[in-house]
Write a protein that holds these residues in place. Sequence first.
Motif, PDB file in Angstrom:
ATOM      1  N   MET A 308      -2.028 -10.538  -5.783  1.00 23.61           N
ATOM      2  CA  MET A 308      -3.455 -10.823  -6.143  1.00 23.61           C
ATOM      3  C   MET A 308      -4.155  -9.599  -6.703  1.00 23.61           C
ATOM      4  SD  MET A 308      -4.075 -13.840  -5.226  1.00 23.61           S
ATOM      5  CE  MET A 308      -5.600 -13.828  -5.258  1.00 23.61           C
ATOM      6  N   ALA A 309      -3.821  -8.595  -6.403  1.00 22.52           N
ATOM      7  CA  ALA A 309      -4.462  -7.048  -6.931  1.00 22.52           C
ATOM      8  C   ALA A 309      -4.253  -7.363  -8.426  1.00 22.52           C
ATOM      9  CB  ALA A 309      -3.905  -6.020  -6.187  1.00 22.52           C
ATOM     10  N   LEU A 310      -2.685  -7.316  -8.754  1.00 24.30           N
ATOM     11  CA  LEU A 310      -2.592  -7.473 -10.257  1.00 24.30           C
ATOM     12  C   LEU A 310      -3.227  -8.683 -10.903  1.00 24.30           C
ATOM     13  CD1 LEU A 310      -0.357  -6.221 -12.166  1.00 24.30           C
ATOM     14  CD2 LEU A 310       1.288  -7.988 -11.457  1.00 24.30           C
ATOM     15  N   GLN A 311      -3.509  -9.988 -10.381  1.00 29.41           N
ATOM     16  CA  GLN A 311      -4.041 -10.640 -10.993  1.00 29.41           C
ATOM     17  C   GLN A 311      -5.507 -10.469 -11.355  1.00 29.41           C
ATOM     18  OE1 GLN A 311      -5.134 -14.064  -8.787  1.00 29.41           O
ATOM     19  NE2 GLN A 311      -4.576 -15.805 -10.101  1.00 29.41           N
ATOM     20  N   TYR A 485      -7.074  -3.560  11.616  1.00 23.17           N
ATOM     21  CA  TYR A 485      -8.123  -3.456  10.436  1.00 23.17           C
ATOM     22  C   TYR A 485      -7.210  -4.172   9.242  1.00 23.17           C
ATOM     23  CZ  TYR A 485     -10.555   0.422  12.289  1.00 23.17           C
ATOM     24  OH  TYR A 485     -11.483   1.443  12.918  1.00 23.17           O
ATOM     25  N   ARG A 486      -6.346  -5.120   9.857  1.00 20.06           N
ATOM     26  CA  ARG A 486      -5.835  -6.158   8.802  1.00 20.06           C
ATOM     27  C   ARG A 486      -5.209  -5.554   7.457  1.00 20.06           C
ATOM     28  NH1 ARG A 486     -10.015  -8.602  11.355  1.00 20.06           N
ATOM     29  NH2 ARG A 486      -9.700 -10.571  12.243  1.00 20.06           N
ATOM     30  N   LEU A 487      -4.400  -4.433   7.686  1.00 20.43           N
ATOM     31  CA  LEU A 487      -3.783  -3.697   6.781  1.00 20.43           C
ATOM     32  C   LEU A 487      -2.298  -4.342   6.807  1.00 20.43           C
ATOM     33  CD1 LEU A 487      -5.111  -0.208   7.216  1.00 20.43           C
ATOM     34  CD2 LEU A 487      -5.915  -2.050   5.618  1.00 20.43           C
ATOM     35  N   GLN A 488      -1.873  -5.622   6.136  1.00 17.39           N
ATOM     36  CA  GLN A 488      -0.883  -6.358   6.498  1.00 17.39           C
ATOM     37  C   GLN A 488       0.422  -5.631   6.020  1.00 17.39           C
ATOM     38  OE1 GLN A 488      -0.535 -10.293   4.828  1.00 17.39           O
ATOM     39  NE2 GLN A 488       1.460  -9.624   3.798  1.00 17.39           N
ATOM     40  N   TYR A 489       0.183  -4.680   4.712  1.00 16.99           N
ATOM     41  CA  TYR A 489       1.411  -4.051   4.241  1.00 16.99           C
ATOM     42  C   TYR A 489       1.903  -3.143   5.139  1.00 16.99           C
ATOM     43  CZ  TYR A 489       4.690  -1.863   0.837  1.00 16.99           C
ATOM     44  OH  TYR A 489       5.916  -1.557   0.238  1.00 16.99           O
ATOM     45  N   LEU A 490       0.955  -2.209   5.580  1.00 18.16           N
ATOM     46  CA  LEU A 490       0.992  -1.082   6.476  1.00 18.16           C
ATOM     47  C   LEU A 490       1.693  -1.579   7.846  1.00 18.16           C
ATOM     48  CD1 LEU A 490      -1.891   1.229   5.853  1.00 18.16           C
ATOM     49  CD2 LEU A 490       0.626   1.688   5.346  1.00 18.16           C
ATOM     50  N   ALA A 491       1.321  -2.546   8.140  1.00 14.44           N
ATOM     51  CA  ALA A 491       1.697  -3.204   9.515  1.00 14.44           C
ATOM     52  C   ALA A 491       3.322  -3.594   9.243  1.00 14.44           C
ATOM     53  CB  ALA A 491       1.043  -4.520   9.716  1.00 14.44           C
ATOM     54  N   SER A 492       3.672  -4.247   8.134  1.00 16.44           N
ATOM     55  CA  SER A 492       5.011  -4.711   7.986  1.00 16.44           C
ATOM     56  C   SER A 492       5.806  -3.387   7.908  1.00 16.44           C
ATOM     57  CB  SER A 492       5.067  -5.392   6.671  1.00 16.44           C
ATOM     58  OG  SER A 492       4.373  -6.450   6.654  1.00 16.44           O
ATOM     59  N   ALA A 524       7.829  -9.899  -0.462  1.00 17.61           N
ATOM     60  CA  ALA A 524       6.676 -10.705  -1.459  1.00 17.61           C
ATOM     61  C   ALA A 524       5.830  -9.641  -2.202  1.00 17.61           C
ATOM     62  CB  ALA A 524       5.910 -11.468  -0.602  1.00 17.61           C
ATOM     63  N   ASP A 525       5.333  -8.783  -1.595  1.00 13.08           N
ATOM     64  CA  ASP A 525       4.320  -7.863  -1.982  1.00 13.08           C
ATOM     65  C   ASP A 525       4.644  -6.213  -2.086  1.00 13.08           C
ATOM     66  OD1 ASP A 525       2.062  -9.715  -2.834  1.00 13.08           O
ATOM     67  OD2 ASP A 525       2.329 -10.300  -0.586  1.00 13.08           O
ATOM     68  N   GLY A 526       5.811  -6.059  -1.564  1.00 13.86           N
ATOM     69  CA  GLY A 526       6.290  -4.594  -1.288  1.00 13.86           C
ATOM     70  C   GLY A 526       6.661  -3.761  -2.536  1.00 13.86           C
ATOM     71  N   ALA A 527       6.680  -2.517  -2.548  1.00 19.59           N
ATOM     72  CA  ALA A 527       7.266  -1.723  -3.669  1.00 19.59           C
ATOM     73  C   ALA A 527       8.627  -1.756  -3.608  1.00 19.59           C
ATOM     74  CB  ALA A 527       6.738  -0.364  -3.537  1.00 19.59           C
ATOM     75  N   ILE A 528       9.290  -1.752  -4.916  1.00 20.06           N
ATOM     76  CA  ILE A 528      10.750  -1.851  -5.067  1.00 20.06           C
ATOM     77  C   ILE A 528      11.552  -0.944  -4.137  1.00 20.06           C
ATOM     78  CG2 ILE A 528      12.830  -1.153  -6.556  1.00 20.06           C
ATOM     79  CD1 ILE A 528      11.524  -3.890  -7.430  1.00 20.06           C
ATOM     80  N   LEU A 529      11.022   0.320  -3.687  1.00 20.93           N
ATOM     81  CA  LEU A 529      11.647   1.300  -2.931  1.00 20.93           C
ATOM     82  C   LEU A 529      11.677   0.817  -1.536  1.00 20.93           C
ATOM     83  CD1 LEU A 529      12.872   4.105  -2.603  1.00 20.93           C
ATOM     84  CD2 LEU A 529      10.566   5.124  -2.179  1.00 20.93           C
TER      85      LEU A 529
END
Length: 626
Positions: A308-311, A485-492, A524-529
């Motif tokens: 979504m950020a890229l879009q 704080y609904r930081l989904q990526y940091l939660a994952s 789905a949304d993570g960095a390649i690393l």
Amino acid sequence: MKRGLFLRHMILAYSKLSFSQVFKLYTALQQYFQSGEKKAVEDADMELTSREEGERKMEKEELDVSVREEEVSCSGPLSQKQAEFFLSQQASLLKNDETKALTPASLQKELNNLLKFNPDFAEAHYLSYLNNLRVQDVFSSTHSLLHYFDRLILTGAESKSNGEEGYGRSLRYAALNLAALHCRFGHYQQAELALQEAIRIAQESNDHVCLQHCLSWLYVLGQKRSDSYVLLEHSVKKAVHFGLPYLASLGIQSLVQQRAFAGKTANKLMDALKDSDLLHWKHSLSELIDISIAQKTAIWRLYGRSTMALQQAQMLLSMNSLESVNGGVQQNNTESFAVALCHLAELHAEQGCFAAASEVLKHLKERFPPNSQHAQLWMLCDQKIQFDRAMNDGKFHLADSLVTGITALNSMEGVYRKAVVLQAQNQMTEAHKLLQKLLTHCQKMKNTEMVISVLLSVAELYWRSSSPTIALPVLLQALALSKEYRLQYLASETVLNLAFAQLILGIPEQALSLLHMAIEPVLADGAILDKGRAMFLVAKCQVASAASYEPPKKAEALEAAIENLNEAKNYFAKVDCKERIRDVVYFQARLYHTLGKTQERNRCAMLFRQLHQELPSHGVPLINHL
């Protein structure tokens, strides 16, 4: 008759000239007669020897050049309208397309020339103020700003248009602008004093518009306070009441940003931004439309939604507001444009597209030269990408050298990166001290995103020091914050770390079930690393879980682990992370050996040996029971 009409026209034209124009005419006539006399002397001496003639020609050329240079340096405004056109054109370029404006030195030279003929030209002082802001010259910009308001009052421009009220209006807006200037340079105490003065004068004059601007700046100065949102909400309501859509929209943007950091849901924030967008389109506030889209880009990245950020970033780059606005001027050197491009560069770098990221950064460097006001954005972005690449490549000495540049641009980010380098170099004690200090500072500053990142680094430090049980409470604290704080990526990412801690503690089945819950957002949304790390961890858990299986089922589990390892290796190869590729092929060689596949084992073993000789070994923990 014709000569008489011509002479009359000349007299009338001369009578309309201002004092500065008469002075310029006198200077030009004087230079013309002096050059004519020198030319006559040179013609009379033409019969001298060839050597003397050559020397005289050289002197004449030098004299002509000096005369031309003097004419250029002395060239003042031909008329008031021409000077005003020049100033408005340069001001528009500074706002919308700084690369097409004159360089800071050239523009200041022209302004000094204008002020030489007309020292009371208030608009020239204001453009000088804007020009000095480009090079972060706090003394000269303050000097020019004060001169602008002094001249504005002395010339009576405000009094003529607004009666006696004009004098007070100039004073209160002078104080307000001075407060904004001090705030920009981080002089918050001086800014607060100037703002109090502006509020006092505005209250005496009952100027509600000026008071609304003061209220907005009060929020900026006190936004770290817990009750600042009350001030901001009041500011938005008042701006709507007095019909100030620009201030109302900026207030809504600030409110959305504050609530994003407070952990509000994305749908509520997007609804608020939709309301502000209606104001933008209704009043044709194209600059605020760009800011709104850049805000959406940052919010989606904060919540871990890179797609979504890229879009949103690409939407901003293709907006109609980036078309020509005035005479070929592009509205694309604004802060929102720089923010969107920086996000775009970081998103491409995260996906291993370093060539595309380099192209974006190259465009940023051309669009925002190092002396421009938004250049620090791409400088920090460039340093962070270089740091991540150096860390991925195992070049810790190079990453350490980049920490200084990052710290100069963002001290908090620089300290965190320094701790990451120390941890990678196995300097655990120093890294732990640095992380604890940074954690205390971030908690005080209420920077939740950085707090979670620091907690994850502390947990990694504990299990690398063979203390996974101590890491668990730290990880649970990080998970609670990221959920709150609904930081989904940091939660994952936190869940991945929890799964790894469980694997080390010998409960791979629970770790595997935990991974299945968290791996989808990462893929789905993570960095390649991070995708590679997740697949590598899945493979480790599969192998550890298969230790108690029956031989047929165990062989099937190991085959599935090898497939996941191949996927992880492909991810690591995209970011050129040779150290992690070495770990993967070592693990694959052991699995192939267990399955009796000698040829594949030898191939992986040879690749491991090549990488092991190329890279230093840091004793990375691997699963030993197959």
